[in-house]
Scaffold this motif. Structure first.
Motif, PDB file in Angstrom:
ATOM      1  N   TYR A   1       0.845  -1.198   0.000  1.00 29.79           N
ATOM      2  CA  TYR A   1       0.000   0.000   0.000  1.00 29.79           C
ATOM      3  C   TYR A   1       0.879   1.247   0.000  1.00 29.79           C
ATOM      4  CZ  TYR A   1      -3.709   3.197   1.687  1.00 29.79           C
ATOM      5  OH  TYR A   1      -4.607   4.231   1.846  1.00 29.79           O
ATOM      6  N   GLU A   2       0.585   2.177  -0.893  1.00 32.03           N
ATOM      7  CA  GLU A   2       1.460   3.323  -1.153  1.00 32.03           C
ATOM      8  C   GLU A   2       1.696   4.229   0.046  1.00 32.03           C
ATOM      9  OE1 GLU A   2      -2.648   4.137  -3.106  1.00 32.03           O
ATOM     10  OE2 GLU A   2      -1.242   2.464  -2.945  1.00 32.03           O
ATOM     11  N   ILE A   3       0.863   4.135   1.088  1.00 31.46           N
ATOM     12  CA  ILE A   3       1.078   4.980   2.256  1.00 31.46           C
ATOM     13  C   ILE A   3       2.370   4.601   2.986  1.00 31.46           C
ATOM     14  CG2 ILE A   3      -0.149   3.577   3.990  1.00 31.46           C
ATOM     15  CD1 ILE A   3      -1.319   6.173   5.108  1.00 31.46           C
ATOM     16  N   VAL A   4       2.775   3.327   2.907  1.00 30.73           N
ATOM     17  CA  VAL A   4       3.967   2.865   3.640  1.00 30.73           C
ATOM     18  C   VAL A   4       5.242   3.486   3.072  1.00 30.73           C
ATOM     19  CG1 VAL A   4       5.301   0.879   4.413  1.00 30.73           C
ATOM     20  CG2 VAL A   4       2.810   0.730   4.308  1.00 30.73           C
ATOM     21  N   PRO A   5       5.548   3.295   1.769  1.00 26.23           N
ATOM     22  CA  PRO A   5       6.753   3.948   1.241  1.00 26.23           C
ATOM     23  C   PRO A   5       6.665   5.470   1.315  1.00 26.23           C
ATOM     24  CG  PRO A   5       5.459   2.981  -0.543  1.00 26.23           C
ATOM     25  CD  PRO A   5       4.891   2.466   0.740  1.00 26.23           C
TER      26      PRO A   5
END
Length: 493
Positions: free
Chosen positions: A456-460
């Motif tokens: 999920y793009e929120i992590v990176p």
């Protein structure tokens, strides 16, 4: 069958509910004397209204459509999203609420999130404000569109009308009461809507259980047809679980939730608001998860056809209850959509009117002029969101996930560091905010596919933004006034 024949009772209930929301908008229209009233409710809201408003504006249509639909398709593993959100919301109330309320009232009278960032870092060049405004307008336009898609699906399923007509009807209702009433109208309607949503999420799964012969009988059916849906992790990758839990990171950067902390009457009421808000949230999320799982058993047992899993709550409400009750339950979806979309429209309009127009172009603009521009802002953002929403195949959950990640990565990292690290600098904040937003967009659209890394793009985005904040802040100097202001905030804790 998926669409139950509509009748007069459900139509009357919908019309009555919408009329009540519009009445509240008209009522508060006459009570907004200045921009602090219109955008922040004069910082006069009590703990129950603040907590339920934060919850209702947070959850949107995905709580009654996106989340049950996700569990219907993929099973209990999707409940990690609910777990992550509950933890994130709790930490947000505990660690962010009090410090932000003090900083935005004692240190400086900030009425928007860009206001706070600018005063926190003494940004006389308005760069932070401009970056904030761009991030808010881009991601909130997508977020509002998710609500409009949910509303259109609701009207389409319930009344059997064309998707475009359904989309238009829902948009008009939301825009009118936000346009007129401002923050107080949004918060008071949020409280009513929050209670309605929670009640629906308790009642529907209980009646489903009764019709299925109890919990054990329902689970046995699911075990027989979709045993993988009962697993919380077996056969599921660690990345999938991390991605779901990471939704909790998003809370620290959601402007429409953070603004609730700024408007609460007193910091002494934050513990009460925390208990009310988290209790509401946990009960509602559990109900939504069970609707998705029990829906599998119900559809199978009674040989139903469900073409769109995100409509499982709608179908259950229509099938299980008499038309008057069904109308009230279906109004809960309208409530969820209206509460979130209205909050986001208001934040977007405050960004255009307060952060762009007054603070950068015309500092002597009157409150009446700024309020008028704020209302024009509501119309502009709603129009663009409407155009995005015209694709009827859009998934409510996927649109929300993108916008949620954008705010969590760009604002969330900066918000946490700004409230807990005195050595954070203006350049660190700017670099972190830009990095968070860019990484989310790049990861979602390009990098995840190229790297074959389904995270999920929120992590990176959050990790990269935090790293950049630390590096750039250590390389640049803290502005003179910001250290003293930070120490003043600590003394007021």
């Amino acid at each position: 069958m998926e669409v139950v024949k509509i009748n007069t009772e459900i139509a009357i209930t919908f019309i009555a509910y919408s009329a009540l929301m519009l009445f509240i908008g008209f009522y508060f229209y006459r009570k907004n004397k200045n921009t602090e009233d219109y955008f922040l409710g004069g910082r006069s809201l009590g703990p129950v209204v603040s907590a339920l408003s934060a919850g209702a504006s947070d959850m949107s249509g995905w709580l009654l459509m996106g989340l049950p639909g996700a569990l219907y398709v993929s099973g209990f593993v999707e409940s990690y999203i609910a777990i992550g959100l509950s933890i994130g919301a709790f930490l947000n109330w505990v660690f962010v609420a009090k410090r932000l309320r003090i900083y935005t009232s004692v240190i400086a009278n900030s009425i928007t999130i860009p206001d706070y960032f600018e005063t926190r870092f003494d940004d006389d060049k308005h760069i932070l404000r401009i970056v904030c405004a761009i991030v808010i307008l881009v991601f909130f336009t997508f977020y509002v569109s998710s609500g409009l898609v949910g509303g259109a699906k609701l009207f389409e399923s319930t009344f059997g009308i064309d998707y475009t007509h359904a989309l238009t009807t829902g948009t008009i209702i939301i825009v009118i009461y936000t346009f007129l009433g401002g923050y107080k109208a949004v918060c008071w309607t949020d409280m009513i809507q929050g209670l309605l949503m929670m009640s629906a999420l308790i009642i529907v799964p209980l009646v489903m259980l009764s019709n299925l012969g109890g919990y054990e009988a329902a689970i046995n059916i699911v075990q027989e047809i979709k045993p993988q849906n009962l697993s919380m992790g077996e056969g599921v990758s660690l990345l999938t679980i991390i991605s779901a839990l990471a939704w909790g990171l998003g809370y620290f950067g959601q402007p429409h939730i953070l603004v609730r902390f700024m408007s609460i009457r007193s910091t002494k009421e934050i513990p009460t608001a925390t208990i009310v808000g988290i209790s509401w949230m946990v009960i509602s999320l559990i109900g939504a998860c069970f609707i998705g799982i029990l829906g599998i058993a119900y559809v199978y047992k009674f040989n139903l056809t469900l073409q769109d899993p995100e409509k499982i709550f709608i179908v259950m409400s229509q099938l299980l209850f008499n038309p008057w009750i069904a109308g009230i339950l279906l109004s809960a979806i309208l409530a969820a959509i209206m509460s979130t979309a209205s909050s986001q429209l208001l934040v977007s309009s405050s960004t255009l009117a307060e952060d762009f127009y007054r603070r950068i172009f015309k500092q002597d603009a009157s409150s009446q002029m700024v309020m008028r521009l704020g209302r024009i802002g509501v119309l502009l953002v709603a129009l663009i969101a409407f155009l995005i929403s015209t694709d009827k195949n859009s998934s409510v959950l996927s649109i929300v996930a993108y916008a949620w990640a954008g705010f969590g990565a760009s604002f969330g990292s900066v918000m946490l560091f700004s409230l807990f690290w005195s050595k954070m600098t203006r350049m660190g904040a700017i670099a972190g905010m830009v990095t968070g937003a860019v990484v989310v967009v790049a990861w979602k659209n390009y990098l995840a596919g190229i790297l074959g890394f389904p995270l999920y793009e929120i992590v990176p985005g959050f990790v990269c933004a935090s790293f950049v904040i630390i590096i750039v802040s250590l390389m640049t100097k803290v502005r003179p006034g910001t250290q003293k202001a930070y120490e003043t905030m600590l003394k007021n804790l």
